[in-house]
Design an enzyme around this catalytic site. Structure first.
Site, PDB file in Angstrom:
ATOM      1  N   ILE A 194       0.592  -1.204  -0.333  1.00 44.83           N
ATOM      2  CA  ILE A 194      -0.105  -0.365  -0.512  1.00 44.83           C
ATOM      3  C   ILE A 194       0.977   1.545  -0.235  1.00 44.83           C
ATOM      4  O   ILE A 194       0.896   2.289  -0.434  1.00 44.83           O
ATOM      5  CB  ILE A 194      -1.312  -0.189   1.081  1.00 44.83           C
ATOM      6  CG1 ILE A 194      -2.036  -0.945   1.023  1.00 44.83           C
ATOM      7  CG2 ILE A 194      -1.567   1.350   1.292  1.00 44.83           C
ATOM      8  CD1 ILE A 194      -2.643  -1.745  -0.122  1.00 44.83           C
ATOM      9  N   CYS A 206      -9.771  -2.900   1.679  1.00 47.81           N
ATOM     10  CA  CYS A 206     -10.139  -2.946   0.338  1.00 47.81           C
ATOM     11  C   CYS A 206     -11.694  -3.470   0.011  1.00 47.81           C
ATOM     12  O   CYS A 206     -12.527  -3.223  -0.947  1.00 47.81           O
ATOM     13  CB  CYS A 206      -9.438  -3.926  -0.717  1.00 47.81           C
ATOM     14  SG  CYS A 206      -8.702  -5.094   0.208  1.00 47.81           S
ATOM     15  N   HIS A 236     -17.050  -8.833   8.380  1.00 53.10           N
ATOM     16  CA  HIS A 236     -16.715  -7.698   7.233  1.00 53.10           C
ATOM     17  C   HIS A 236     -17.796  -6.439   7.468  1.00 53.10           C
ATOM     18  O   HIS A 236     -17.880  -5.397   6.778  1.00 53.10           O
ATOM     19  CB  HIS A 236     -16.918  -8.292   5.711  1.00 53.10           C
ATOM     20  CG  HIS A 236     -15.810  -9.483   5.347  1.00 53.10           C
ATOM     21  ND1 HIS A 236     -15.661 -10.501   6.151  1.00 53.10           N
ATOM     22  CD2 HIS A 236     -14.540  -9.440   5.586  1.00 53.10           C
ATOM     23  CE1 HIS A 236     -14.402 -10.817   5.991  1.00 53.10           C
ATOM     24  NE2 HIS A 236     -13.879 -10.005   5.409  1.00 53.10           N
ATOM     25  N   HIS A 266     -10.430 -10.445  -5.090  1.00 49.13           N
ATOM     26  CA  HIS A 266     -10.969 -10.858  -4.044  1.00 49.13           C
ATOM     27  C   HIS A 266     -12.486 -10.339  -5.599  1.00 49.13           C
ATOM     28  O   HIS A 266     -12.788  -9.412  -6.187  1.00 49.13           O
ATOM     29  CB  HIS A 266     -11.117  -9.595  -3.445  1.00 49.13           C
ATOM     30  CG  HIS A 266     -10.895  -9.356  -2.026  1.00 49.13           C
ATOM     31  ND1 HIS A 266     -10.276 -10.766  -1.120  1.00 49.13           N
ATOM     32  CD2 HIS A 266     -10.191  -8.431  -1.582  1.00 49.13           C
ATOM     33  CE1 HIS A 266      -9.101 -10.323  -0.492  1.00 49.13           C
ATOM     34  NE2 HIS A 266      -8.843  -9.162  -0.863  1.00 49.13           N
ATOM     35  N   GLN A 310      -7.370  -5.858  -4.260  1.00 48.61           N
ATOM     36  CA  GLN A 310      -7.223  -5.524  -3.020  1.00 48.61           C
ATOM     37  C   GLN A 310      -5.693  -4.652  -3.007  1.00 48.61           C
ATOM     38  O   GLN A 310      -4.999  -4.359  -1.226  1.00 48.61           O
ATOM     39  CB  GLN A 310      -6.799  -6.989  -2.124  1.00 48.61           C
ATOM     40  CG  GLN A 310      -5.470  -7.544  -2.558  1.00 48.61           C
ATOM     41  CD  GLN A 310      -5.489  -8.364  -3.714  1.00 48.61           C
ATOM     42  OE1 GLN A 310      -6.055  -8.498  -4.554  1.00 48.61           O
ATOM     43  NE2 GLN A 310      -4.068  -8.764  -4.036  1.00 48.61           N
TER      44      GLN A 310
END
Lengths: 337, 337, 337, 337
Positions: free
Chosen positions: D12, D140, D194, D220, D301
């Site tokens: 990141i 993400c 989540h 994902h 992601q």
């Protein structure tokens, strides 16, 4: 009857337990485990007395409804021999315990060679371990290479053996291991430690190895080159290898292209757990270029050392010679495809 | 004794053969195959009379040293019922042949629903297939969803079922299927065809499904949501599902995190080929949010339809009712973990 | 300016187009494609005139809103040279077309060696292709082996080269290729065809190869053994290889353990598409045992032949010699890490 | 010019650095790293002042030939704002340090929601973070769900959102993560965490989520169901979503079947590192059954939170409102496909 205790009831331990039980000259007097899970449940269902390997965790078994026969120390004390099938490095920690109870112990290939008096492979050096207190049954890969090297060396002479071991990243149930999508030189430095490990069985063998790790779980696959001291034909090599009881030559008309179909074959013929105790050598792949032999073999990491552990028990206790033990083990397990 | 012929001796056919042989009211009078390979070899070793499915290829079997009992037409003629376990689409081509010999036939879920008179699931509609000439045993996924829907609908009422089917890319021995490193919406258009397939068993069920394909070979996994017509507790749902003989609720203390360990459990308890004939539902995952039930289940694509095929034989021939047949099949196979 | 037409705008074709455009002595006059998809869209966005490779499918492009510049025949006619980057076997079908328009053509390594007058590798035999009508740029693996063999042969002499090629099962976007969870000897018969392919560049080289296929998509990895005619130290080998502009020696302190991190490095340094045009050799892996050299190298199957295609254009048309062309290509593309 | 410090230069951090550099109202004054590797090398090559995150390891950088600009404390002191892009859990350890220097900090989604004053998503709650000292840019997956939920809630009203998140097992360079061949319910207990995470952005949203982990590395994929409060047509939903700047609707004629081809598209259009900052929604998958919306979306992601971090900088410092910031960020990065 040889009283066998098994410390560690995971991938190797549970298979050794079943293989020992199948013999008529030995019995499993108990298995030890660190914590309850589906394998502990199965051990109990199969009637293996269950011992706790770690005292503090003993209550966890009872909370899971699993009755304990005692602590691992009691098992070690009662056994004629212990098969240590704990994870790599734990065997070294257990050594002192085995010494304390004066129980000879077999370790697995994940332990260092210098932990033990001698390393063992039934085809390689059966007679060298009698009376030893600490014996290491070499790893799945080294077992596979030893079984192959022995007849080649005896019959044709080996000038140099060069092997690339393409290793599965983890076992089918090991969900936290990788890689997912990569081919890893492993180790990156060369030659790899696998060659020296084979030399614990054949000190004079000239062998260089290279290892890789790939995203597959079923079997290791070896790309083998052997520069021989003579120049047999490929058929002569095939004939030699076919005489070995723990080498399975995959016949051309079987249409088996990899480990998936090999395991399917094992399942179809009723092998427990789909195990392949033999080196699986593609018959078609055996070829000679000058004095260079090439072939592919697949090695089932979960099970090829199982018959070796059984033989090592007899070898250490001196109850049978190599030919006798291997024949007994093979017969009881159902070796040969 | 019901005389059963099996056309197609691959993943499903060989399992159905063994399951039929295990019953006391039926026997395998032969299996048909298109070409020799390791499976054909095993069929012969197991004593199943081997028939050639394609006349021109018959000589290939003899070249491979495999004795043939005859051509598939002879098998169809002699059988009371044929289990067609050929690859998707081939069943449709065989239909005419079965009609010609007036032998009732069971097809697998890869065939279209409109090929047959009626689709079948033992828990769903056992009694509807008696006397039918052409019956389709629904696919592994539809079987898994039907077994789950039936008790929920009966006990709590289903308002709407929504399922994401995360499907294995190929079976362990299918080496040319992918993907290797991807997650594929499959099909991309929604809802997927799986929902309508469940409706061939439960025409009034409201169900929407979504399918994906991932790089795994062991089992499918379903992410299930069921909006119920009532609001039971999660424990009430667990209790209900535990009464079903073909649902296995994975107990928390088993420490099973996925299909790899599930298959290892199957191997450890001695299941042939490591098969899991039951839906494998994570007990811990069963939960209620308002009237929304959520759970995860794993489905063994290679074997969950095997007991259903056995039941379908009795259902079509009218030799037993549902309860009787399911009990017999379960007992003979060793259902339940 | 050399007028270059590119027939086939997939994995290789689109990369060659961008690489040709980066040169100051050639330009892309058009690319041909069989059907519209995201790649065709991108070609148009990048300003490459788009030609239809199959007349009947031409309307599909317009339905997708993609303007065509014409049919592939017009492109072939207008070009000084065609780079055929169509799938394996299609190049052979196109040969007649190129002859018809008297346009010299470069083919890719998927075509048979005997389709062409001569095979090509810039480091190996640049000067041998001038004036040829049909030239094959050898495959990614053969390119990788040729670049390695050339300096070793020149400096130390090669007695015998033995290579195990652990090949990725498919490219990242090829979702229908496998295996998912297997290690496949491929081909099973030995030695594999890769060795003879290297001999199309170095006819006198003694080389035996073995191939496997594994579930990974990023790069091939070679386990290399070279029995040298002399005995340099590992450092001398490193020094030699470091002088080669298309060999990248992965430095120890980079902490790169496989293809995943190699690609990440390529992304970080801004390589288009994360391409690695160089052989990626683990510096640490280079080692000598007697006269046996061992090392690991990773080969990016999607891109290592791209600079070779650019060089082959100049080599065939005779517009530069090897040193000059390689320097120009390297400079324009940004070779070297 | 906003002076931005970046603590953590991995997946990141390095992307945020490049994105910040692309803006005209902020600049990267330094990046901090714990140890030298290929990423540290690249940071230096790109001209980012490099700071050591751990004092004892500072000498390792110089041993690797990498010049340090100082210790991380100096970077924190000099910065107007810190983007903490360290691994999960390390951000929490760093909080005290940021407080000490009174530098506001952005954390990533791996940190607990209660570590911070407020969680952030540009489309969801831009205006709520101004002046906060500790802000978490959500993960993400949560970013992807927030971007989708916002317009649906505003336009049609959301009764209930149910999502199955099929998650990649690890990033392309993470070679020690699994699984290799499994589908893991993860977590096994339902609903997963989540859903509550999305509620840190939309406290009133009714959402249940289920997570799985599979052997893929690229993206994902979400299987999404939204029970809407009204009944738009699928086309109305498509039209709505197409207006969102950070949703990319994959057009039918692109022939993109999964993440592999999505990444290839990203590479072809020249995206740095092949990044896909947008939710990638299969246009064809968008469908309505009654008031139930279904669709598939893929989430990259490694990169979808990058533009969110840029926006969060402006949001916290109050230098722009949502529309203005998002437009600036999009323009500078090149959002939109």
């Amino acid at each position: 009857m040889i009283q066998v205790g098994i410390n560690g009831y995971g991938t190797i331990g549970k298979r050794v337990a079943d293989a020992v039980r199948a013999q008529d000259d030995m019995e499993v007097i108990g298995v030890a485990k660190t914590r309850p899970n589906f394998e502990a449940e199965t051990a109990v269902k199969k009637g293996y007395p269950l011992y706790a390997a770690i005292e503090e965790r003993a209550p966890l078994f009872e909370e899971s409804g699993l009755e304990l026969a005692g602590m691992v120390e009691e098992l070690i004390d009662a056994a004629d021999i212990i098969v240590d099938a704990t994870p790599s490095g734990i065997g070294a920690q257990n050594k002192e315990l085995y010494d304390e109870y004066e129980t000879p112990a077999l370790y697995q290939g994940g332990e260092d060679a210098d932990l033990v008096d001698v390393s063992f492979n039934a085809r390689g050096n059966f007679s060298e371990v009698e009376g030893a207190d600490h014996v290491r049954v070499v790893s799945c890969n080294t077992t596979g290479l030893s079984r192959l090297a022995a007849p080649l060396e005896e019959e044709f002479g080996i000038e140099k053996m060069r092997v690339t071991l393409v290793r599965r990243g983890g076992d089918p149930g090991q969900t936290s291991r990788g890689p997912i999508n990569d081919i890893l030189p492993n180790p990156i430095t060369l030659p790899s430690h696998h060659g020296p490990d084979v030399k614990t069985i054949f000190p004079d063998l000239s062998i260089d190895t290279l290892g890789m790790k790939v995203p597959a779980t079923l079997m290791h696959t070896h790309s083998v080159n052997v520069s021989l001291e003579s120049e047999p034909t490929a058929d002569e090599v095939r004939d030699l290898l076919e005489q070995e009881s723990r080498l399975f030559l995959i016949r051309e008309n079987m249409n088996i292209d990899g480990a998936g179909k090999l395991k399917e074959l094992a399942h179809d013929i009723g092998r427990p757990r789909g195990d392949l105790w033999e080196n699986c050598i593609w018959r078609e792949s055996i070829s000679m270029e000058g004095n260079d032999l090439y072939l592919f073999q697949a090695i089932h990491q979960e099970s090829d050392v199982v018959p070796e552990n059984v033989d090592a028990i007899r070898a250490v206790l001196g109850t049978a010679d190599a030919a006798e033990s291997v024949a007994k083990t093979n017969e009881a397990m159902g070796m040969g495809i």
